[in-house]
Design an enzyme around this catalytic site. Structure first.
Site, PDB file in Angstrom:
ATOM      1  NE  ARG A  14      -3.634  -0.741   2.207  1.00  2.65           N
ATOM      2  CZ  ARG A  14      -4.705  -1.124   2.901  1.00  2.65           C
ATOM      3  NH1 ARG A  14      -5.376  -0.254   3.619  1.00  2.65           N
ATOM      4  NH2 ARG A  14      -5.092  -2.390   2.897  1.00  2.65           N
ATOM      5  CB  SER A  98      -8.897  -1.013   2.146  1.00  5.66           C
ATOM      6  OG  SER A  98      -9.946  -1.237   3.048  1.00  5.66           O
ATOM      7  CG  HIS A  99      -9.861   2.266   5.267  1.00  9.66           C
ATOM      8  ND1 HIS A  99      -9.453   0.967   5.484  1.00  9.66           N
ATOM      9  CD2 HIS A  99      -9.065   3.052   6.026  1.00  9.66           C
ATOM     10  CE1 HIS A  99      -8.458   0.976   6.367  1.00  9.66           C
ATOM     11  NE2 HIS A  99      -8.201   2.223   6.712  1.00  9.66           N
ATOM     12  CE  LYS A 108      -7.120  -5.282   1.428  1.00 16.67           C
ATOM     13  NZ  LYS A 108      -8.476  -5.265   2.039  1.00 16.67           N
ATOM     14  CG  ASP A 242     -14.064  -1.886   3.616  1.00 16.55           C
ATOM     15  OD1 ASP A 242     -14.789  -2.582   2.887  1.00 16.55           O
ATOM     16  OD2 ASP A 242     -12.988  -2.307   4.086  1.00 16.55           O
ATOM     17  CG  ASP A 244     -11.365  -3.577   0.169  1.00  9.29           C
ATOM     18  OD1 ASP A 244     -11.894  -2.980   1.125  1.00  9.29           O
ATOM     19  OD2 ASP A 244     -10.480  -4.449   0.337  1.00  9.29           O
ATOM     20  CG  ASP A 246     -12.309  -6.227   2.840  1.00  2.00           C
ATOM     21  OD1 ASP A 246     -12.695  -5.076   3.140  1.00  2.00           O
ATOM     22  OD2 ASP A 246     -11.132  -6.609   3.028  1.00  2.00           O
ATOM     23  NE  ARG A 247     -12.652  -2.842   7.003  1.00  3.61           N
ATOM     24  CZ  ARG A 247     -12.329  -1.735   7.682  1.00  3.61           C
ATOM     25  NH1 ARG A 247     -12.352  -1.734   8.998  1.00  3.61           N
ATOM     26  NH2 ARG A 247     -11.997  -0.632   7.026  1.00  3.61           N
ATOM     27  CG  HIS A 329     -11.544  -7.744   8.415  1.00  4.74           C
ATOM     28  ND1 HIS A 329     -11.537  -7.724   7.038  1.00  4.74           N
ATOM     29  CD2 HIS A 329     -10.825  -6.666   8.808  1.00  4.74           C
ATOM     30  CE1 HIS A 329     -10.840  -6.673   6.616  1.00  4.74           C
ATOM     31  NE2 HIS A 329     -10.401  -6.018   7.663  1.00  4.74           N
TER      32      HIS A 329
END
Length: 457
Positions: A14, A98-99, A108, A242, A244, A246-247, A329
């Site tokens: 990142r 992500s965020h 990832k 978020d 991407d 995933d949460r 998660h």
């Protein structure tokens, strides 16, 4: 030789584009990853950030140069990439930050079956090989160059998740969904279509500049629009994802945020009805209500360190059916031990829709204790501060305490506990507090403030 240490973090890659990395580095990472994984094929996806299409294409080019055939799935959520890795049985790479703000991008990685990197195929190994090749490029490959083929997996992803949690037959629900201009704007319509749901969309337009608010629902400020809309339209609940996707985070019909620990407990209990006696993973700063409810439901709770690599490792080692973290998660054995916010959201919708009461009443039995939002301290020497807290804690709290030094320092007494740990991703100490009363939580945090603040950077 390039130094890529600034973009390789504890769990992923990142950094700021183009200041810290660019498409040329992405191509090197693709070549290094394919080489180390010995992959004959790799699946690659990306989020909606302006730099993601170009950088993911460069990664695919690098992987193909080492002989790997690339399945390029384009726009997807991170759990969509995990689905592709699991169902296609290929290692994968997801381009997302992500965020993080728009100027960031990242990767990832996963091995075949959405497994975390490990052993000779670690983040450290990918970094080292990419750095080694940065000056003169990779050596000539004896393999034929791989092909890059495009494939859309969104429908298969949606069908897979809908088959895991059946929402047909539930009572009609009105749900506000805040996609935050992230990938949930693509996945939610595919997954929730033609169900007994009145979906009120917020910020479904894919826009990696995040024009409305940061796609980080962990910050209560970023839930304000969702709360307002839930109250305005009289929704049964609100769900935020978020960047991407995933949460997932949930607010009840009043607009009150549901603690992720309570969702862990709810999903764990539902999982144990399907898999009696199963093992369930929870991390060490999840509410103590979680292991209590797992045990009461006949399951075996197993505690682990914070972080997806630790949770996934314990999921694999123990054969756990489900795992949850305080950070929203949620990991499922039936999803290759990977985390998926969408499947968690489906469980919440099913649990609410199969009974008549409001979400606040349903969730009240899973929220037994009081907690404060995570407090972050920027300090010069996290280890020195933790040692100081340990040496003074017994006297400062004037009651018997126990210490545990797994993932920082956990101090426990009758009716309360706190954990102080170094961040895995930032130069911070993170404090989590839980107690029988909100007043006690505030008292404990105030005590820690006095101990930690003099050492703040």
């Amino acid at each position: 030789m390039a130094d890529l240490s600034q973009i390789f973090k504890a769990y992923d890659v990142r950094g700021v584009v183009p200041d810290e990395w660019d498409s040329a580095v992405a191509e090197l990472l693709g070549a290094a990853f394919a080489e180390l994984a010995g992959a004959t094929s790799v699946v690659v996806g990306h989020d909606m950030r302006p730099t993601s299409p170009g950088m993911s294409r460069a990664f695919a080019k690098g992987a193909a140069s080492r002989g790997a055939d690339v399945v390029f799935i384009g726009l997807c959520s991170t759990d969509g990439l995990y689905f592709a890795s699991g169902s296609l049985r290929m290692p994968g790479a997801m381009f997302t930050a992500s965020h993080n703000p728009a100027r960031y991008n990242g990767v990832k990685f996963c091995l075949e079956g959405a497994a975390p990197l490990t052993g000779t195929v670690s983040l450290e190994a990918v970094q080292a090989l990419a750095e080694q090749w940065s000056e003169n490029g990779p050596p000539a490959s004896e393999c034929r160059p791989g092909a890059v083929a495009e494939r859309d997996v969104l429908t298969d992803y949606a069908d897979f998740l809908r088959a895991k949690v059946d929402l047909d037959g539930i009572r009609p629900l009105k749900v506000v969904v805040d996609a935050g201009n992230g990938m949930a704007g693509l996945t939610v319509p595919a997954v929730l279509k033609d169900l007994p749901l009145d979906v009120v969309p917020l910020y479904f337009e894919l826009d990696g500049t995040f024009p409305n608010h940061p796609a980080n629902p962990l910050d209560p400020e970023n839930l304000l629009d969702l709360v307002q809309k839930v109250q305005e339209v009289g929704a049964d609940l609100g769900v935020a994802f978020d960047g991407d996707a995933d949460r997932c985070f949930v607010v009840d019909e009043r607009g009150v945020a549901v603690p992720p620990s309570a969702l862990c407990a709810l999903i764990a209990e539902r999982t144990l009805k399907q898999s009696p006696g199963a093992t369930v993973i929870y991390n060490l700063i999840t509410s103590k209500a979680v292991p209590e409810i797992i045990t009461a439901a006949g399951g075996t709770p197993v505690r682990t360190r914070v972080g997806h690599s630790f949770v996934k490792a314990e999921m694999a080692r123990t054969g756990a059916a489900f795992g949850g973290e305080h950070s929203a998660h949620y990991y499922f054995q039936e999803f290759w031990n990977a985390d998926t916010g969408m499947l968690a959201a489906l469980h919440v919708l099913r649990a609410l829709g199969e009974q008549s009461g409001p979400l606040s009443t349903l969730m009240s039995r899973y929220s037994r204790y009081h907690a404060l939002a995570e407090t972050n301290y920027r300090v010069d020497s996290p280890s020195a501060v933790i040692s100081r807290v340990k040496s003074l804690a017994a006297d400062m709290f004037d009651e018997p305490v126990t210490f545990e030094e797994v993932d920082g320092l956990t101090v426990t007494s009758t009716g309360w506990w706190f954990n102080l740990r170094p961040s895995n991703t930032e130069p911070l100490l993170r404090l989590n507090v839980e107690a029988d009363t909100q007043e006690r939580c505030v008292q404990i945090r105030s005590t820690l403030d006095r101990l930690v603040s003099p050492h703040a950077a």
